[in-house]
Design a protein around this motif. Structure first.
Motif, PDB file in Angstrom:
ATOM      1  N   PHE A 162      31.617  47.161  38.225  1.00  0.00           N
ATOM      2  CA  PHE A 162      32.542  47.528  38.598  1.00  0.00           C
ATOM      3  C   PHE A 162      33.768  46.724  39.119  1.00  0.00           C
ATOM      4  O   PHE A 162      34.447  46.910  40.053  1.00  0.00           O
ATOM      5  N   LYS A 163      33.570  45.948  38.485  1.00  0.00           N
ATOM      6  CA  LYS A 163      34.737  45.211  38.500  1.00  0.00           C
ATOM      7  C   LYS A 163      36.127  44.998  37.535  1.00  0.00           C
ATOM      8  O   LYS A 163      35.992  45.754  36.610  1.00  0.00           O
ATOM      9  N   THR A 164      37.293  44.381  37.867  1.00  0.00           N
ATOM     10  CA  THR A 164      38.720  44.403  37.363  1.00  0.00           C
ATOM     11  C   THR A 164      39.062  42.956  36.173  1.00  0.00           C
ATOM     12  O   THR A 164      37.963  42.389  36.635  1.00  0.00           O
ATOM     13  N   PRO A 165      39.196  43.611  35.144  1.00  0.00           N
ATOM     14  CA  PRO A 165      39.361  42.454  34.191  1.00  0.00           C
ATOM     15  C   PRO A 165      38.955  41.213  34.850  1.00  0.00           C
ATOM     16  O   PRO A 165      38.320  40.531  34.340  1.00  0.00           O
ATOM     17  N   GLY A 166      39.720  40.809  35.079  1.00  0.00           N
ATOM     18  CA  GLY A 166      40.164  39.651  36.299  1.00  0.00           C
ATOM     19  C   GLY A 166      38.876  39.188  37.118  1.00  0.00           C
ATOM     20  O   GLY A 166      38.903  38.406  36.523  1.00  0.00           O
ATOM     21  N   GLN A 167      38.563  40.018  38.020  1.00  0.00           N
ATOM     22  CA  GLN A 167      37.455  39.810  38.717  1.00  0.00           C
ATOM     23  C   GLN A 167      36.503  39.202  37.314  1.00  0.00           C
ATOM     24  O   GLN A 167      35.702  38.324  38.062  1.00  0.00           O
ATOM     25  N   LEU A 168      36.316  39.531  36.526  1.00  0.00           N
ATOM     26  CA  LEU A 168      35.298  39.374  35.234  1.00  0.00           C
ATOM     27  C   LEU A 168      35.241  38.080  34.857  1.00  0.00           C
ATOM     28  O   LEU A 168      34.428  37.205  34.980  1.00  0.00           O
ATOM     29  N   ASN A 169      37.332  37.460  34.959  1.00  0.00           N
ATOM     30  CA  ASN A 169      37.325  36.221  34.612  1.00  0.00           C
ATOM     31  C   ASN A 169      36.546  35.265  35.785  1.00  0.00           C
ATOM     32  O   ASN A 169      36.481  33.839  35.467  1.00  0.00           O
ATOM     33  N   ASP A 170      36.171  35.117  36.905  1.00  0.00           N
ATOM     34  CA  ASP A 170      35.811  34.408  37.898  1.00  0.00           C
ATOM     35  C   ASP A 170      34.277  34.720  38.069  1.00  0.00           C
ATOM     36  O   ASP A 170      33.823  35.357  38.315  1.00  0.00           O
ATOM     37  N   PRO A 171      33.286  33.686  37.349  1.00  0.00           N
ATOM     38  CA  PRO A 171      31.917  33.597  37.627  1.00  0.00           C
ATOM     39  C   PRO A 171      31.483  33.841  38.938  1.00  0.00           C
ATOM     40  O   PRO A 171      30.550  33.855  39.352  1.00  0.00           O
ATOM     41  N   ASN A 172      32.292  33.102  39.951  1.00  0.00           N
ATOM     42  CA  ASN A 172      31.679  32.589  41.071  1.00  0.00           C
ATOM     43  C   ASN A 172      31.637  34.306  42.061  1.00  0.00           C
ATOM     44  O   ASN A 172      30.926  34.214  43.380  1.00  0.00           O
ATOM     45  N   LEU A 173      32.183  34.875  41.539  1.00  0.00           N
ATOM     46  CA  LEU A 173      32.564  36.257  42.614  1.00  0.00           C
ATOM     47  C   LEU A 173      31.511  37.032  42.264  1.00  0.00           C
ATOM     48  O   LEU A 173      31.120  37.801  41.474  1.00  0.00           O
ATOM     49  N   VAL A 174      30.789  37.136  43.855  1.00  0.00           N
ATOM     50  CA  VAL A 174      29.680  38.118  44.169  1.00  0.00           C
ATOM     51  C   VAL A 174      30.343  39.591  44.765  1.00  0.00           C
ATOM     52  O   VAL A 174      30.159  40.435  44.941  1.00  0.00           O
ATOM     53  N   LEU A 175      30.803  38.631  46.081  1.00  0.00           N
ATOM     54  CA  LEU A 175      31.344  40.202  47.018  1.00  0.00           C
ATOM     55  C   LEU A 175      33.119  40.529  46.348  1.00  0.00           C
ATOM     56  O   LEU A 175      34.197  39.882  46.489  1.00  0.00           O
ATOM     57  N   PHE A 176      33.041  42.031  46.152  1.00  0.00           N
ATOM     58  CA  PHE A 176      34.353  42.376  46.159  1.00  0.00           C
ATOM     59  C   PHE A 176      34.568  43.902  46.003  1.00  0.00           C
ATOM     60  O   PHE A 176      33.515  44.437  47.014  1.00  0.00           O
ATOM     61  N   SER A 177      35.717  44.453  45.977  1.00  0.00           N
ATOM     62  CA  SER A 177      35.652  46.019  46.674  1.00  0.00           C
ATOM     63  C   SER A 177      35.559  46.923  45.268  1.00  0.00           C
ATOM     64  O   SER A 177      36.483  46.549  43.669  1.00  0.00           O
ATOM     65  N   PRO A 178      34.502  46.966  45.084  1.00  0.00           N
ATOM     66  CA  PRO A 178      34.339  47.885  43.533  1.00  0.00           C
ATOM     67  C   PRO A 178      35.542  48.694  42.987  1.00  0.00           C
ATOM     68  O   PRO A 178      36.277  49.410  43.799  1.00  0.00           O
ATOM     69  N   THR A 179      35.444  49.158  41.399  1.00  0.00           N
ATOM     70  CA  THR A 179      35.799  49.649  41.396  1.00  0.00           C
ATOM     71  C   THR A 179      35.447  50.621  39.885  1.00  0.00           C
ATOM     72  O   THR A 179      34.728  50.388  39.348  1.00  0.00           O
ATOM     73  N   PHE A 180      36.302  51.767  39.346  1.00  0.00           N
ATOM     74  CA  PHE A 180      35.170  52.595  38.834  1.00  0.00           C
ATOM     75  C   PHE A 180      36.254  53.396  37.752  1.00  0.00           C
ATOM     76  O   PHE A 180      35.539  53.472  36.340  1.00  0.00           O
ATOM     77  N   GLU A 181      37.258  51.675  37.037  1.00  0.00           N
ATOM     78  CA  GLU A 181      37.718  52.086  35.589  1.00  0.00           C
ATOM     79  C   GLU A 181      37.100  51.796  34.366  1.00  0.00           C
ATOM     80  O   GLU A 181      37.229  52.308  33.759  1.00  0.00           O
ATOM     81  N   SER A 182      35.994  50.757  34.838  1.00  0.00           N
ATOM     82  CA  SER A 182      35.240  50.647  33.342  1.00  0.00           C
ATOM     83  C   SER A 182      34.249  51.788  33.315  1.00  0.00           C
ATOM     84  O   SER A 182      34.218  51.864  32.496  1.00  0.00           O
ATOM     85  N   TRP A 183      33.848  52.463  34.090  1.00  0.00           N
ATOM     86  CA  TRP A 183      33.100  53.199  33.868  1.00  0.00           C
ATOM     87  C   TRP A 183      33.924  54.661  33.449  1.00  0.00           C
ATOM     88  O   TRP A 183      33.573  55.246  32.104  1.00  0.00           O
TER      89      TRP A 183
END
Lengths: 271, 283
Positions: A34-55
């Protein structure tokens, strides 16, 4: 008393540690889908607003077709294994057909490195112009699903009391009738568990699929491996694809775990 | 009699079609110079493929890599699996949920497990190296000298549940009387475990180790998903090496001979192990 309670604490701590160890990767992958490509590069990120792009990406990439092909392969393999295997397992269990040789011949098939069998399957598939179709994949999957299913079923048939068939014979059933009408219903739950287990074995195999049907007939694990470019958008899609493959079998495992213990203790552990 | 063999016949027929015939065909291939790119019939070359397999240092290196992998992975799985099985056996509360959750990894396709850990353990974007950095440890999971152990660790994650499953089945079939007698006599938990549970569990342990080791020998997906044999040739396992020879370099004849050498070695080890076991039983 103190010693015992210390042991109990250790026991519960171990189970919690194991549970976290098992769940962490799965939860992380679920979040990643549920993460954006940018968010995926940040291993510390736990809380984020989900995106359905990947799905959306993964669902439009033909992954569902691959899952469908995997299901066809799995169902065909299991159907053949259960029919042929239950007939054989019954006479192996009740009439000692073939003796220990047949029993352990089954198990010996598990010793074969897949690389031994895969090249004959490949050359035969080429010769029959069936390469990159599901036919050789089903053949290959039978080579490891059939022995395991049969092995399980032997254990379940052995647990059926002999008096039951004798009664059926007295009541006028033929040998096959006694098997079909009286014994088989007794082991139906076991057959179900063996079938689900056999299906997951087929569903999970990549090696044979990769070699025998790498292209247009790719099965699910091969399609998932196709996301293995690892950078950018692919990572999210890969996570979603992994979840698509994982969810059905994890649900299935919930229903069969108890039978599985019984099947293994009947078929493998006792003999 | 007719009924017995009539029922067995379909099983034997399918088995010969999917295992027996391919096995013989592979044996034939291993004596030819067959290449996937060839047109026409392959030539028989006698023992040439076997000779080149035996004299190929890369093949024996792959063998060594696989052996280390199997010993590390199965060893850890045995110890952890036994501890978890013992813990689960006494559990009453939320029994089915815990069991199916802990068993879940063994039902997941290995390529998905491999890719998941490639992502989780990645040096730049992985969550676990980041957590380790948080407590001041810098560890590259796929670096030289480490990648093979990382693969073994992935195997432990996925297949310890299988060990748990088998050992749980074994523990549940242990008769209750000797345990209770020992408890009444005041034996400590450790004493009971070592002197009663372990000996009664021994046959199951042997089966579990054997099944797991045979399966770990075939490791392919984790290598394919993560390292592709690297760094260098450190994680080039036997199955991956054979795959490369046969599929990437098209040398099916040679790859088949490799597979048979592996089979011969594995069978030898099994026979020796069982001989030992029989002798111990008698002694």
């Amino acid at each position: 008393m103190r010693r015992v309670s210390a042991l109990a604490v250790a026991r519960i701590a171990l189970l919690w540690a194991a549970a976290i160890f098992v769940l962490f990767p799965l939860i992380w992958i679920a979040l990643a889908s549920f993460k954006t490509p940018g968010q995926l590069n940040d291993p510390n990120l736990v809380l984020f607003s989900p995106t359905f792009e990947s799905w959306q990406n993964v669902l439009s990439s033909g992954i569902l077709d691959a899952a469908g092909r995997s299901a066809i392969v799995g169902l065909t393999t299991v159907a053949i294994s259960v029919v042929v295997g239950s007939m054989g397992a019954y006479v192996i269990a009740k009439y000692r057909a073939g003796g220990t040789a047949t029993r352990f011949g089954m198990l010996a098939a598990q010793v074969l490195p897949p690389a031994v069998l895969v090249f004959p399957f490949l050359t035969m598939a080429y010769a029959l112009r069936l390469n990159d179709t599901l036919v050789p994949v089903i053949f290959a999957h039978l080579s490891f699903v059939l022995p395991v299913v049969t092995w399980f079923l032997i254990g379940f048939f052995e647990a059926v009391p002999r008096s039951l068939e004798e009664q059926a014979r007295v009541d006028g059933f033929s040998r096959f009738g006694a098997f079909w009408r009286v014994v088989l219903p007794q082991v139906l739950p076991g057959i179900g568990a063996a079938a689900i287990f056999g299906f997951t074995l087929s569903w999970n195999d990549m090696f044979y699929g990769l070699i025998l049907a790498p292209g247009k007939a790719a099965i699910l694990p091969v399609a998932i491996a196709g996301f293995n470019t690892f950078r950018g958008v692919q990572l999210g899609s890969m996570s979603a694809a992994i979840l698509i493959a994982v969810i059905p079998v994890v649900i299935a495992s919930f229903f069969i775990q108890r039978k599985l213990v019984q099947g293994i203790s009947g078929g493998a552990v006792k003999s | 009699m007719r009924f017995k063999y009539g029922m067995l016949a379909p099983l034997v027929a399918v088995f010969i079609a999917v295992v027996g015939f391919p096995l013989l065909y592979a044996l034939y291939l291993s004596f030819t110079d067959y290449k996937l790119t060839d047109r026409g019939a392959p030539d028989l070359v006698g023992f040439e493929n076997y000779l080149s397999t035996f004299t190929n240092p890369a093949f024996w290196e792959a063998f060594g890599v696989t052996a280390v992998y199997v010993v590390v992975a199965v060893g850890l799985e045995l110890v952890i699996g036994l501890a978890i099985a013992l813990s689960l056996q006494k559990q009453k509360w939320a029994r089915d949920v815990t069991r199916s959750m802990l068993l879940a990894p063994m039902f997941i396709t290995p390529i998905a497990v491999g890719l998941t850990f490639r992502f989780l353990l990645n040096d730049q974007i992985g969550a676990i190296p980041e957590l380790l950095r948080g407590i001041g440890i810098s560890y590259d999971f796929f670096g030289p000298g480490r990648a093979l152990f990382t693969l073994a660790f992935i195997d432990v994650w996925q297949w310890t549940p299988f060990m748990v499953l088998l050992l749980l089945a074994g523990l549940e079939s242990i008769p209750k009387q000797p345990l209770e007698a020992a408890r009444v006599d005041g034996g400590s938990p450790w004493y009971i475990f070592r002197r009663i549970v372990l000996p009664l569990l021994a046959p199951v342990l042997v089966v579990a180790i054997l099944l797991r080791a045979l399966d770990a020998l075939k490791v392919f997906e984790y290598v394919y998903a993560t390292t592709r044999g690297g760094p260098g040739t450190e994680t080039q396992t036997i199955q991956y090496f054979t795959y490369q020879t046969g599929i990437q370099f098209f040398r099916l004849g040679e790859a088949s001979s490799m597979a048979f050498v592996v089979l011969a070695v594995v069978l030898t080890v099994i026979v020796i192990a069982f001989r030992r076991l029989e002798r111990n039983k008698r002694a």
